[in-house]
Design a protein around this motif. Structure first.
Motif, PDB file in Angstrom:
ATOM      1  N   TYR A 144      13.766  13.876  -5.857  1.00 28.19           N
ATOM      2  CA  TYR A 144      14.370  12.996  -4.855  1.00 28.19           C
ATOM      3  C   TYR A 144      13.901  11.561  -5.055  1.00 28.19           C
ATOM      4  CZ  TYR A 144      16.253  16.822  -1.948  1.00 28.19           C
ATOM      5  OH  TYR A 144      16.969  17.880  -1.476  1.00 28.19           O
ATOM      6  N   ALA A 145      14.740  10.628  -4.679  1.00 33.19           N
ATOM      7  CA  ALA A 145      14.505   9.221  -5.000  1.00 33.19           C
ATOM      8  C   ALA A 145      13.251   8.645  -4.351  1.00 33.19           C
ATOM      9  CB  ALA A 145      15.726   8.387  -4.602  1.00 33.19           C
ATOM     10  N   TRP A 146      12.793   9.208  -3.222  1.00 35.00           N
ATOM     11  CA  TRP A 146      11.589   8.634  -2.606  1.00 35.00           C
ATOM     12  C   TRP A 146      10.371   8.781  -3.507  1.00 35.00           C
ATOM     13  CZ3 TRP A 146      11.832  13.876  -0.860  1.00 35.00           C
ATOM     14  CH2 TRP A 146      10.618  14.560  -0.872  1.00 35.00           C
ATOM     15  N   LYS A 147      10.432   9.729  -4.449  1.00 30.24           N
ATOM     16  CA  LYS A 147       9.325   9.911  -5.380  1.00 30.24           C
ATOM     17  C   LYS A 147       9.210   8.752  -6.370  1.00 30.24           C
ATOM     18  CE  LYS A 147       7.117  13.746  -4.408  1.00 30.24           C
ATOM     19  NZ  LYS A 147       5.638  13.754  -4.236  1.00 30.24           N
ATOM     20  N   GLN A 155      13.870  20.695  -1.721  1.00 29.29           N
ATOM     21  CA  GLN A 155      12.505  20.548  -1.207  1.00 29.29           C
ATOM     22  C   GLN A 155      12.390  19.213  -0.466  1.00 29.29           C
ATOM     23  OE1 GLN A 155      10.331  20.994  -4.896  1.00 29.29           O
ATOM     24  NE2 GLN A 155       9.970  23.165  -4.539  1.00 29.29           N
ATOM     25  N   ARG A 156      12.867  19.201   0.760  1.00 29.36           N
ATOM     26  CA  ARG A 156      12.914  17.970   1.542  1.00 29.36           C
ATOM     27  C   ARG A 156      11.658  17.761   2.388  1.00 29.36           C
ATOM     28  NH1 ARG A 156      18.311  16.150   1.431  1.00 29.36           N
ATOM     29  NH2 ARG A 156      19.780  17.790   0.827  1.00 29.36           N
ATOM     30  N   GLU A 161       4.643  11.852   1.813  1.00 28.02           N
ATOM     31  CA  GLU A 161       4.133  13.219   1.744  1.00 28.02           C
ATOM     32  C   GLU A 161       3.127  13.502   2.862  1.00 28.02           C
ATOM     33  OE1 GLU A 161       5.799  11.908  -2.049  1.00 28.02           O
ATOM     34  OE2 GLU A 161       4.190  11.069  -0.807  1.00 28.02           O
ATOM     35  N   GLU A 162       2.441  12.464   3.315  1.00 26.98           N
ATOM     36  CA  GLU A 162       1.541  12.613   4.456  1.00 26.98           C
ATOM     37  C   GLU A 162       2.295  12.648   5.778  1.00 26.98           C
ATOM     38  OE1 GLU A 162      -1.120   9.304   4.105  1.00 26.98           O
ATOM     39  OE2 GLU A 162      -2.675  10.532   3.134  1.00 26.98           O
ATOM     40  N   ARG A 163       3.567  12.279   5.749  1.00 28.20           N
ATOM     41  CA  ARG A 163       4.365  12.143   6.973  1.00 28.20           C
ATOM     42  C   ARG A 163       5.488  13.170   7.055  1.00 28.20           C
ATOM     43  NH1 ARG A 163       1.904   7.648   5.581  1.00 28.20           N
ATOM     44  NH2 ARG A 163       1.272   6.136   7.166  1.00 28.20           N
ATOM     45  N   GLY A 164       5.292  14.298   6.395  1.00 26.17           N
ATOM     46  CA  GLY A 164       6.202  15.414   6.594  1.00 26.17           C
ATOM     47  C   GLY A 164       7.199  15.667   5.493  1.00 26.17           C
ATOM     48  N   TYR A 165       7.161  14.869   4.427  1.00 30.56           N
ATOM     49  CA  TYR A 165       8.062  15.135   3.306  1.00 30.56           C
ATOM     50  C   TYR A 165       7.402  16.086   2.311  1.00 30.56           C
ATOM     51  CZ  TYR A 165      11.642  11.750   4.618  1.00 30.56           C
ATOM     52  OH  TYR A 165      12.651  11.100   5.261  1.00 30.56           O
ATOM     53  N   GLY A 200       0.782  -1.220   0.000  1.00 32.62           N
ATOM     54  CA  GLY A 200       0.000   0.000   0.000  1.00 32.62           C
ATOM     55  C   GLY A 200       0.819   1.278   0.000  1.00 32.62           C
ATOM     56  N   TYR A 201       2.140   1.162  -0.218  1.00 33.34           N
ATOM     57  CA  TYR A 201       2.979   2.351  -0.290  1.00 33.34           C
ATOM     58  C   TYR A 201       2.588   3.160  -1.525  1.00 33.34           C
ATOM     59  CZ  TYR A 201       7.077   5.327  -0.687  1.00 33.34           C
ATOM     60  OH  TYR A 201       7.906   6.407  -0.793  1.00 33.34           O
ATOM     61  N   SER A 202       2.655   4.477  -1.412  1.00 31.65           N
ATOM     62  CA  SER A 202       2.243   5.330  -2.522  1.00 31.65           C
ATOM     63  C   SER A 202       3.109   6.573  -2.595  1.00 31.65           C
ATOM     64  CB  SER A 202       0.777   5.737  -2.359  1.00 31.65           C
ATOM     65  OG  SER A 202       0.592   6.445  -1.141  1.00 31.65           O
ATOM     66  N   SER A 203       3.208   7.130  -3.798  1.00 34.02           N
ATOM     67  CA  SER A 203       3.910   8.391  -4.008  1.00 34.02           C
ATOM     68  C   SER A 203       3.174   9.188  -5.073  1.00 34.02           C
ATOM     69  CB  SER A 203       5.360   8.140  -4.454  1.00 34.02           C
ATOM     70  OG  SER A 203       6.026   9.366  -4.704  1.00 34.02           O
ATOM     71  N   ASN A 204       2.843  10.437  -4.756  1.00 30.16           N
ATOM     72  CA  ASN A 204       2.127  11.275  -5.714  1.00 30.16           C
ATOM     73  C   ASN A 204       3.107  12.105  -6.535  1.00 30.16           C
ATOM     74  OD1 ASN A 204       2.597  12.748  -3.231  1.00 30.16           O
ATOM     75  ND2 ASN A 204       1.359  14.405  -4.098  1.00 30.16           N
ATOM     76  N   LEU A 205       2.748  12.313  -7.794  1.00 30.52           N
ATOM     77  CA  LEU A 205       3.571  13.081  -8.713  1.00 30.52           C
ATOM     78  C   LEU A 205       2.684  13.956  -9.586  1.00 30.52           C
ATOM     79  CD1 LEU A 205       5.751  10.115  -9.981  1.00 30.52           C
ATOM     80  CD2 LEU A 205       6.707  12.107  -8.831  1.00 30.52           C
ATOM     81  N   ARG A 206       3.197  15.113  -9.955  1.00 29.14           N
ATOM     82  CA  ARG A 206       2.537  15.882 -10.994  1.00 29.14           C
ATOM     83  C   ARG A 206       2.625  15.092 -12.296  1.00 29.14           C
ATOM     84  NH1 ARG A 206       5.902  21.325  -9.709  1.00 29.14           N
ATOM     85  NH2 ARG A 206       7.541  19.782 -10.111  1.00 29.14           N
ATOM     86  N   LEU A 207       1.600  15.181 -13.113  1.00 27.92           N
ATOM     87  CA  LEU A 207       1.610  14.449 -14.372  1.00 27.92           C
ATOM     88  C   LEU A 207       2.818  14.838 -15.217  1.00 27.92           C
ATOM     89  CD1 LEU A 207       0.198  12.465 -16.302  1.00 27.92           C
ATOM     90  CD2 LEU A 207      -1.113  14.409 -17.197  1.00 27.92           C
ATOM     91  N   SER A 208       3.200  16.105 -15.187  1.00 28.47           N
ATOM     92  CA  SER A 208       4.342  16.554 -15.973  1.00 28.47           C
ATOM     93  C   SER A 208       5.637  15.885 -15.524  1.00 28.47           C
ATOM     94  CB  SER A 208       4.476  18.077 -15.891  1.00 28.47           C
ATOM     95  OG  SER A 208       4.606  18.502 -14.546  1.00 28.47           O
ATOM     96  N   ASP A 209       5.794  15.631 -14.221  1.00 28.52           N
ATOM     97  CA  ASP A 209       6.985  14.936 -13.724  1.00 28.52           C
ATOM     98  C   ASP A 209       6.952  13.466 -14.127  1.00 28.52           C
ATOM     99  OD1 ASP A 209       8.209  17.146 -12.415  1.00 28.52           O
ATOM    100  OD2 ASP A 209       6.801  16.924 -10.754  1.00 28.52           O
ATOM    101  N   PHE A 210       5.795  12.859 -13.980  1.00 24.52           N
ATOM    102  CA  PHE A 210       5.640  11.451 -14.353  1.00 24.52           C
ATOM    103  C   PHE A 210       5.894  11.260 -15.843  1.00 24.52           C
ATOM    104  CE2 PHE A 210       2.861   7.923 -15.731  1.00 24.52           C
ATOM    105  CZ  PHE A 210       3.395   6.895 -14.958  1.00 24.52           C
ATOM    106  N   ALA A 211       5.479  12.228 -16.654  1.00 21.85           N
ATOM    107  CA  ALA A 211       5.579  12.119 -18.112  1.00 21.85           C
ATOM    108  C   ALA A 211       6.930  12.574 -18.663  1.00 21.85           C
ATOM    109  CB  ALA A 211       4.470  12.923 -18.769  1.00 21.85           C
ATOM    110  N   SER A 212       7.859  12.934 -17.803  1.00 18.40           N
ATOM    111  CA  SER A 212       9.178  13.357 -18.268  1.00 18.40           C
ATOM    112  C   SER A 212       9.813  12.284 -19.144  1.00 18.40           C
ATOM    113  CB  SER A 212      10.089  13.636 -17.071  1.00 18.40           C
ATOM    114  OG  SER A 212      11.446  13.739 -17.480  1.00 18.40           O
TER     115      SER A 212
END
Length: 210
Positions: free
Chosen positions: A159-162, A196-197, A182-186, A117-129
């Motif tokens: 950053y790599a966590w993305k 942007q840490r 991102e829900e836990r302070g990143y 259930g781990y998740s990471s959100n991205l802007r579509l523009s970043d994902f589509a790079s």
């Protein structure tokens, strides 16, 4: 695809790293939780949410492995302040997935889902790079389980966590929603060149309220 000129200068002696980063020899293993067991007969890669046709798109491991293969040479910047240079990722370009399972016109973000259930959100523009890739290989070798086999996402300009390990699917979203870290302070965006840490560094427009 070529190397990024932003992240380093190869012609001179000066080597530029993002603010606060240090050069790392080798590739440390960093992740949250245990390493999942890979079961190829149960493994499935899904694209769902706001797809253009309203359907869910799925690939078995065999089908995913047969998708067009590409490579990207890029640096990896971990939020824990180490950087690994000149990593060659091999796998399926995110743009290939976007072409095979197009998002609806109003999609602005994606949520990349991984094991447990781990998740990471991205802007579509970043994902589509053009440099974003669902990696199955590093430096020509299959990823090890500790480093994300069978599939991890690499988004070199963030950053790599993305880019989660053990990816299982992508959800298309018409509004932003925070992922696990991102829900836990990143930071919601995670640009290493802007350092942007953490979420307290966010400015209006960087992401939804915590």
């Amino acid at each position: 695809m070529g190397q990024s000129g932003q992240s380093e200068s190869r012609e001179g002696e000066h080597l530029q790293l993002p603010p606060g980063q240090r050069l790392q020899r080798g590739w440390p293993v960093t992740h949250y939780g245990p390493v999942p067991r890979f079961r190829p007969e149960r493994w499935e890669f899904r694209v769902f949410g706001a797809t253009a046709d309203g359907d869910k798109h799925c690939w078995t491991h065999e089908e995913f492995s047969a998708l067009p293969y590409t490579t990207v040479v890029a640096d990896l910047h971990c939020v824990t302040k180490y950087s690994v240079l000149d990593t060659e990722w091999g796998g399926v370009a995110t743009r290939t997935i976007l072409e095979l399972a197009p998002p609806a016109p109003d999609v602005t973000h994606v949520m990349v889902w991984a094991e447990y259930g781990y998740s990471s959100n991205l802007r579509l523009s970043d994902f589509a790079s053009e440099r974003s890739i669902f990696a199955t290989h590093k430096d020509g070798e299959l990823l090890t389980a500790e480093h994300g086999f069978p599939v991890r996402l690499a988004v070199p300009h963030l950053y790599a966590w993305k880019g989660p390990k053990w990816v299982r699917g992508v959800e298309y979203m018409t509004a932003d929603r925070r992922g696990f870290w991102e829900e836990r302070g990143y930071h919601n965006v995670g640009d290493p060149w802007r350092e942007q840490r953490y979420s307290y560094q966010e400015v209006p427009g960087d992401g939804p309220e915590l």
